[in-house]
Design a protein around this motif. Structure first.
Motif, mmCIF file in Angstrom:
data_model
loop_
_atom_site.group_PDB
_atom_site.id
_atom_site.type_symbol
_atom_site.label_atom_id
_atom_site.label_comp_id
_atom_site.label_asym_id
_atom_site.label_seq_id
_atom_site.Cartn_x
_atom_site.Cartn_y
_atom_site.Cartn_z
ATOM 1 N N GLY A 284 -0.031 7.886 -5.216
ATOM 2 C CA GLY A 284 0.195 6.468 -4.925
ATOM 3 C C GLY A 284 1.062 5.805 -5.987
ATOM 4 N N TRP B 282 1.417 12.367 3.079
ATOM 5 C CA TRP B 282 0.434 11.956 2.081
ATOM 6 C C TRP B 282 -0.534 13.104 1.789
ATOM 7 C CZ3 TRP B 282 -0.299 7.837 -1.126
ATOM 8 C CH2 TRP B 282 -1.534 7.764 -1.771
ATOM 9 N N GLU B 283 -1.123 13.649 2.836
ATOM 10 C CA GLU B 283 -2.110 14.718 2.660
ATOM 11 C C GLU B 283 -1.487 15.959 2.024
ATOM 12 O OE1 GLU B 283 -3.915 15.304 6.505
ATOM 13 O OE2 GLU B 283 -4.867 13.319 6.450
ATOM 14 N N GLN C 46 0.955 10.080 7.255
ATOM 15 C CA GLN C 46 -0.334 10.628 6.828
ATOM 16 C C GLN C 46 -0.201 12.111 6.495
ATOM 17 O OE1 GLN C 46 -3.069 8.890 6.157
ATOM 18 N NE2 GLN C 46 -4.210 10.710 5.584
ATOM 19 N N ARG D 222 0.257 4.202 0.633
ATOM 20 C CA ARG D 222 -0.037 5.082 1.768
ATOM 21 C C ARG D 222 0.842 4.775 2.978
ATOM 22 N NH1 ARG D 222 -4.889 8.037 2.290
ATOM 23 N NH2 ARG D 222 -6.163 7.987 0.431
ATOM 24 N N THR D 223 1.350 3.550 3.055
ATOM 25 C CA THR D 223 2.185 3.180 4.201
ATOM 26 C C THR D 223 3.641 3.620 4.021
ATOM 27 O OG1 THR D 223 2.770 0.987 3.325
ATOM 28 C CG2 THR D 223 0.726 1.164 4.632
ATOM 29 N N GLU E 213 -4.803 11.480 -5.393
ATOM 30 C CA GLU E 213 -4.383 10.369 -4.537
ATOM 31 C C GLU E 213 -3.859 9.204 -5.368
ATOM 32 O OE1 GLU E 213 -7.770 9.623 -1.936
ATOM 33 O OE2 GLU E 213 -6.728 10.740 -0.339
ATOM 34 N N ASP F 80 0.840 -1.181 0.000
ATOM 35 C CA ASP F 80 0.000 0.000 0.000
ATOM 36 C C ASP F 80 0.885 1.244 0.000
ATOM 37 O OD1 ASP F 80 -1.787 2.076 0.429
ATOM 38 O OD2 ASP F 80 -2.691 1.173 2.222
#
Length: 147
Positions: free
Chosen positions: A43, A20-21, A17, A12-13, A39, A10
């Motif tokens: 990714g 990412w944002e 956070q 996102r990991t 997103e 993933d």
């Protein structure tokens, strides 16, 4: 024979956070994208960069769609450098090619797509269109090319 379930990595990991944002917001701002596409772009950017880091010396390059995320991430230097150190142990260079240096983009794109898959990431087919052959903007790939 026993079947083993293998999960996908993933993206996102791979970053906090907060990172990412922040990067998703920057992609939205800089490239006039909605949240969902930004997103997906970030990714696939992370998946591409990790695949590049895990395949040093292999010519790789993103499609134009994924390259939008790469450029945005590279420009956020503190977070990009931290990511590079974590996943590659070095800075992952991004060096554009001039038109006269181009050639072999289709082969590089196919290799990049396979490396992303082999690294265990979901491939977003829309962002990695194999018909987008004008995609590799880097000398010998974007993974580590300081020339």
């Amino acid at each position: 024979m026993t079947a083993i379930a293998v999960g996908l990595r993933d993206p996102r990991t791979l970053v906090s956070q907060d990172v990412w944002e922040r990067l998703v917001k920057l992609i939205m701002r800089d490239h006039d994208m909605g949240l969902e596409l930004a997103e997906r772009t970030f990714g696939q950017t992370l998946a591409y960069l990790v695949a590049s880091a895990e395949n040093p010396g292999t010519p790789m390059g993103p499609t134009a769609a994924v390259d939008l995320g790469v450029h945005t991430f590279v420009l956020d230097t503190p977070r990009y450098i931290e990511f590079c150190q974590t996943y590659a142990g070095r800075y992952i260079h991004h060096v554009p090619l001039l038109d006269e240096e181009r050639g072999g983009e289709a082969k590089v794109l196919r290799g990049t797509i396979q490396a992303v898959r082999n690294a265990g990431f979901h491939l977003d087919h829309e962002l990695w269109q194999a018909t987008d052959l004008d995609c590799n903007q880097c000398y010998a790939g974007c993974h580590d090319s300081p020339k």
